[in-house]
Design a protein around this motif. Structure first.
Motif, PDB file in Angstrom:
ATOM      1  N   GLN A 140     116.807 -47.421  26.691  1.00  0.00           N
ATOM      2  CA  GLN A 140     116.667 -47.679  25.259  1.00  0.00           C
ATOM      3  C   GLN A 140     116.171 -49.098  25.019  1.00  0.00           C
ATOM      4  N   GLU A 141     116.775 -50.042  25.721  1.00  0.00           N
ATOM      5  CA  GLU A 141     116.394 -51.447  25.549  1.00  0.00           C
ATOM      6  C   GLU A 141     114.963 -51.704  26.000  1.00  0.00           C
ATOM      7  N   SER A 142     114.535 -50.972  27.012  1.00  0.00           N
ATOM      8  CA  SER A 142     113.190 -51.199  27.558  1.00  0.00           C
ATOM      9  C   SER A 142     112.085 -50.762  26.603  1.00  0.00           C
ATOM     10  N   ILE A 143     112.392 -49.823  25.716  1.00  0.00           N
ATOM     11  CA  ILE A 143     111.354 -49.313  24.814  1.00  0.00           C
ATOM     12  C   ILE A 143     111.599 -49.701  23.358  1.00  0.00           C
ATOM     13  N   SER A 144     112.537 -50.605  23.141  1.00  0.00           N
ATOM     14  CA  SER A 144     112.893 -50.976  21.767  1.00  0.00           C
ATOM     15  C   SER A 144     111.790 -51.742  21.053  1.00  0.00           C
ATOM     16  N   HIS A 145     111.030 -52.513  21.801  1.00  0.00           N
ATOM     17  CA  HIS A 145     110.000 -53.350  21.167  1.00  0.00           C
ATOM     18  C   HIS A 145     108.667 -53.216  21.903  1.00  0.00           C
ATOM     19  N   PRO A 146     108.066 -52.031  21.831  1.00  0.00           N
ATOM     20  CA  PRO A 146     106.777 -51.840  22.501  1.00  0.00           C
ATOM     21  C   PRO A 146     105.656 -52.532  21.730  1.00  0.00           C
ATOM     22  N   LYS A 147     104.532 -52.706  22.407  1.00  0.00           N
ATOM     23  CA  LYS A 147     103.352 -53.221  21.722  1.00  0.00           C
ATOM     24  C   LYS A 147     102.893 -52.183  20.712  1.00  0.00           C
ATOM     25  N   LYS A 148     102.442 -52.632  19.565  1.00  0.00           N
ATOM     26  CA  LYS A 148     101.902 -51.701  18.583  1.00  0.00           C
ATOM     27  C   LYS A 148     100.627 -51.077  19.145  1.00  0.00           C
ATOM     28  N   ILE A 149     100.440 -49.813  18.835  1.00  0.00           N
ATOM     29  CA  ILE A 149      99.259 -49.111  19.322  1.00  0.00           C
ATOM     30  C   ILE A 149      97.989 -49.785  18.814  1.00  0.00           C
ATOM     31  N   SER A 150      98.025 -50.271  17.582  1.00  0.00           N
ATOM     32  CA  SER A 150      96.850 -50.933  16.991  1.00  0.00           C
ATOM     33  C   SER A 150      96.505 -52.221  17.722  1.00  0.00           C
ATOM     34  N   ASP A 151      97.479 -52.796  18.438  1.00  0.00           N
ATOM     35  CA  ASP A 151      97.220 -54.018  19.207  1.00  0.00           C
ATOM     36  C   ASP A 151      96.749 -53.711  20.626  1.00  0.00           C
ATOM     37  N   GLU A 152      96.941 -52.466  21.063  1.00  0.00           N
ATOM     38  CA  GLU A 152      96.585 -52.083  22.437  1.00  0.00           C
ATOM     39  C   GLU A 152      95.181 -51.496  22.553  1.00  0.00           C
ATOM     40  N   LEU A 153      94.690 -50.904  21.459  1.00  0.00           N
ATOM     41  CA  LEU A 153      93.421 -50.184  21.523  1.00  0.00           C
ATOM     42  C   LEU A 153      92.307 -50.883  20.761  1.00  0.00           C
ATOM     43  N   SER A 154      91.101 -50.617  21.203  1.00  0.00           N
ATOM     44  CA  SER A 154      89.950 -51.092  20.456  1.00  0.00           C
ATOM     45  C   SER A 154      89.860 -50.299  19.155  1.00  0.00           C
ATOM     46  N   GLU A 155      89.089 -50.779  18.220  1.00  0.00           N
ATOM     47  CA  GLU A 155      88.952 -50.092  16.932  1.00  0.00           C
ATOM     48  C   GLU A 155      88.387 -48.688  17.127  1.00  0.00           C
ATOM     49  N   GLN A 156      87.429 -48.557  18.042  1.00  0.00           N
ATOM     50  CA  GLN A 156      86.817 -47.257  18.302  1.00  0.00           C
ATOM     51  C   GLN A 156      87.830 -46.280  18.891  1.00  0.00           C
ATOM     52  N   HIS A 157      88.611 -46.717  19.866  1.00  0.00           N
ATOM     53  CA  HIS A 157      89.618 -45.850  20.472  1.00  0.00           C
ATOM     54  C   HIS A 157      90.737 -45.514  19.488  1.00  0.00           C
ATOM     55  N   TYR A 158      91.067 -46.477  18.652  1.00  0.00           N
ATOM     56  CA  TYR A 158      92.109 -46.239  17.644  1.00  0.00           C
ATOM     57  C   TYR A 158      91.675 -45.127  16.692  1.00  0.00           C
ATOM     58  N   GLU A 159      90.422 -45.160  16.281  1.00  0.00           N
ATOM     59  CA  GLU A 159      89.917 -44.148  15.349  1.00  0.00           C
ATOM     60  C   GLU A 159      89.916 -42.761  15.995  1.00  0.00           C
ATOM     61  N   LYS A 160      89.535 -42.682  17.272  1.00  0.00           N
ATOM     62  CA  LYS A 160      89.537 -41.400  17.979  1.00  0.00           C
ATOM     63  C   LYS A 160      90.955 -40.855  18.111  1.00  0.00           C
ATOM     64  N   LEU A 161      91.890 -41.724  18.465  1.00  0.00           N
ATOM     65  CA  LEU A 161      93.275 -41.290  18.630  1.00  0.00           C
ATOM     66  C   LEU A 161      93.885 -40.917  17.285  1.00  0.00           C
ATOM     67  N   ASP A 162      93.516 -41.648  16.238  1.00  0.00           N
ATOM     68  CA  ASP A 162      94.014 -41.351  14.899  1.00  0.00           C
ATOM     69  C   ASP A 162      93.611 -39.947  14.471  1.00  0.00           C
ATOM     70  N   SER A 163      92.378 -39.572  14.796  1.00  0.00           N
ATOM     71  CA  SER A 163      91.884 -38.237  14.435  1.00  0.00           C
ATOM     72  C   SER A 163      92.689 -37.155  15.157  1.00  0.00           C
ATOM     73  N   LEU A 164      92.952 -37.355  16.442  1.00  0.00           N
ATOM     74  CA  LEU A 164      93.704 -36.374  17.217  1.00  0.00           C
ATOM     75  C   LEU A 164      95.151 -36.273  16.739  1.00  0.00           C
ATOM     76  N   VAL A 165      95.794 -37.402  16.547  1.00  0.00           N
ATOM     77  CA  VAL A 165      97.197 -37.417  16.114  1.00  0.00           C
ATOM     78  C   VAL A 165      97.343 -36.758  14.756  1.00  0.00           C
ATOM     79  N   ASN A 166      96.397 -37.032  13.862  1.00  0.00           N
ATOM     80  CA  ASN A 166      96.438 -36.428  12.532  1.00  0.00           C
ATOM     81  C   ASN A 166      96.318 -34.909  12.627  1.00  0.00           C
TER      82      ASN A 166
END
Length: 288
Positions: free
Chosen positions: A91-117
């Motif tokens: 639980q402690e190890s995953i309490s403060h993960p990096k935000k997905i928006s900080d890990e991905l490029s804008e292009q990859h974020y948009e692709k993942l956003d489409s799939l998740v939606n």
């Protein structure tokens, strides 16, 4: 929801099998349960190759597994999820993960956003604070065509609690956390999530094969090259199998155990069945 994903994240280690590339085929007989014997052992132990998450309608613990559990003195899991200290570490190890928006490029974020939606009905922004590893766990649960999921490990843990049978583990939560860190870097996690439709199809086929105890075929479907790179294969499968094959003999000498591990850890030349056989143990399938 977070607690459910906390448990499912641990099982990602199995649902993300390894590549079969450059690996010799070692077909096993059709069985999810294997007996381990040796002249030095007072009693046999058993290895159950589990399929970590299944729809409730597909889920059934084979009678032979229940009988092996009753005959064994202890249950051994990959990690002991009934131990509150272990769960606290995870639980402690995953309490403060990096935000997905900080890990991905804008292009990859948009692709993942489409799939998740498309899959969840919500934008990726709703899961931004989850981090990619936790989102991956969520997406895996969405691959199954049902809302009610069951786990062999959870059910066996309940059985052990009811019968006052001790539970041990082959790994600690801290070790599995390190495995996730070594394998699920941003680029790899993104790639795996984007394979959603491919994996969903193969997971359905693997579930059907597993119900018929076609262990090798089950694993072949979810060990395709596209689902794993060389690094992940070494860290998540080969290294762990070798480590377990070193620990299991001592545990079996001390008492009779039912080992419940992911089915992928049993097959191939680096699987624990073959590794134990090389150490002189007789490992045979238990038929229905």
């Amino acid at each position: 929801m977070k607690q459910y994903l906390l448990r499912s994240a641990l099982f990602v280690l199995i649902l993300s099998f390894n590549s079969s590339q450059a690996q010799e085929k070692t077909n096993l007989e059709n069985s999810v349960l294997w007996k381990v014997e040796h002249t030095d052992l007072k009693q046999p132990s058993y290895i159950f190759g589990s399929f970590h998450f299944m729809c409730e309608k597909d889920f059934k613990i084979p009678k032979k597994v229940t009988e092996a559990f009753e005959n064994a003195e202890a249950l051994v899991l990959e990690v002991n999820l009934s131990d509150p200290d272990e769960m606290q570490i995870f639980q402690e190890s995953i309490s403060h993960p990096k935000k997905i928006s900080d890990e991905l490029s804008e292009q990859h974020y948009e692709k993942l956003d489409s799939l998740v939606n498309e899959v969840t009905g919500q934008s990726l922004e709703a899961y931004d604070s989850y981090g990619l590893s936790m989102l991956h766990s969520l997406m895996i649960t969405k691959m199954l065509p049902c809302a009610n999921l069951k786990s062999f490990e959870n059910e066996l843990t309940k059985m052990a609690a009811e019968s006052n049978k001790p539970i041990f583990s082959l790994e600690k939560a801290s070790q599995q956390i390190e495995i996730l860190k070594k394998t699920y870097h941003s680029a790899f996690a993104f790639k795996q999530i984007m394979l959603f439709e491919y994996y969903k199809k193969d997971l359905a086929g693997a579930t059907a094969a597993y119900k018929k105890e076609e262990l090798t075929h089950t694993v072949d479907l979810i060990m395709k090259e596209r689902y794993m790179d060389r690094n992940a294969m070494e860290v998540m499968q080969i290294e762990r199998n070798k480590s377990w094959a070193e620990k299991m003999p001592q545990m079996m000498h001390e008492k009779s155990n039912l080992f419940a591990v992911g089915a992928a850890h049993l097959v191939r030349e680096y699987g624990i069945i073959n590794l134990l056989r090389k150490k002189g143990y007789t490992v045979t399938p238990v038929k229905n």
